[in-house]
Enzyme design. Structure first.
Site, PDB file in Angstrom:
ATOM      1  N   SER A  90      39.441  38.639  44.170  1.00  0.00           N
ATOM      2  CA  SER A  90      40.971  39.341  44.599  1.00  0.00           C
ATOM      3  C   SER A  90      41.001  40.571  43.595  1.00  0.00           C
ATOM      4  CB  SER A  90      41.721  38.353  44.360  1.00  0.00           C
ATOM      5  OG  SER A  90      43.323  38.648  44.725  1.00  0.00           O
ATOM      6  N   HIS A 115      39.777  39.248  49.458  1.00  0.00           N
ATOM      7  CA  HIS A 115      40.788  38.936  50.408  1.00  0.00           C
ATOM      8  C   HIS A 115      42.080  39.878  50.541  1.00  0.00           C
ATOM      9  CE1 HIS A 115      42.752  35.778  47.773  1.00  0.00           C
ATOM     10  NE2 HIS A 115      42.846  37.033  47.133  1.00  0.00           N
TER      11      HIS A 115
END
Length: 188
Positions: A90, A115
């Site tokens: 992330s 993501h």
């Protein structure tokens, strides 16, 4: 439980800092971001020509805190070499790939995960609409920056980040998150 006392642990990080090594080894939040930003600013003021090494083992965290670190990395006049070890997920992935081109490294067993940003929303319908607008802006901004870092298209980043997408160190190199997979400090 670690046998190291907090003072001993702090002295290790202080010694690393003297060697221009910064370590992100936790979730990215405002406190960690302020600490890393201060360290980058201190080191770049001490010597604006020498590289800073940022080692990352992080599950990600706050987008705004991470963007403060990113902006400080870009603001600093010196190169920021990034090293992915363990997990760079992330916001950890974002900061890893935001390092100076040619100086972005992953250790061979690092895992990198990309993501789309996530956020909790609440409040009145008007507040939720405002939050949704801001979220859409952030999602697009992050995709554009990751595309710039990796050489992928914004559309490809948007597609690939729709769900958690995991990469080995070698796959991260092929995708453009890092420039080198290394097994020894001598290789960097």
């Amino acid at each position: 439980m670690s046998s190291e006392t907090p003072n001993h642990r702090d002295s290790v990080y202080e010694r690393l800092l003297r060697e221009r090594i910064i370590f992100l080894g936790s979730q990215v939040d405002d406190e960690i971001a302020n600490e890393l930003c201060a360290q980058i600013l201190l080191l770049s003021a001490e010597d604006p020509t020498r590289d800073i090494s940022l080692y990352i083992n992080s599950p990600g965290g706050s987008v705004t805190a991470g963007m403060a670190i990113y902006d400080t990395m870009k603001y600093a006049p010196c190169d920021i070499a990034t090293y992915g070890m363990g997990l760079a997920a992330s916001m950890g992935q974002f900061l890893l790939s935001a390092g100076t081109k040619g100086k972005r490294y992953a250790l061979p067993h690092a895992r990198i995960m990309m993501h789309q940003p996530s956020a909790g929303v609440g409040g009145t319908a008007a507040d939720i609409a405002i939050q949704a607008e801001q979220f859409a802006y952030t999602k697009r901004e992050m995709a554009e920056l990751i595309a710039e870092f990796t050489g992928q298209t914004v559309e490809q980043i948007t597609k690939d980040s729709d769900r958690d997408r995991w990469f080995t160190a070698q796959q991260a190199k092929e995708y453009g998150f890092v420039d080198h997979v290394i097994t020894s400090a001598k290789e960097s």
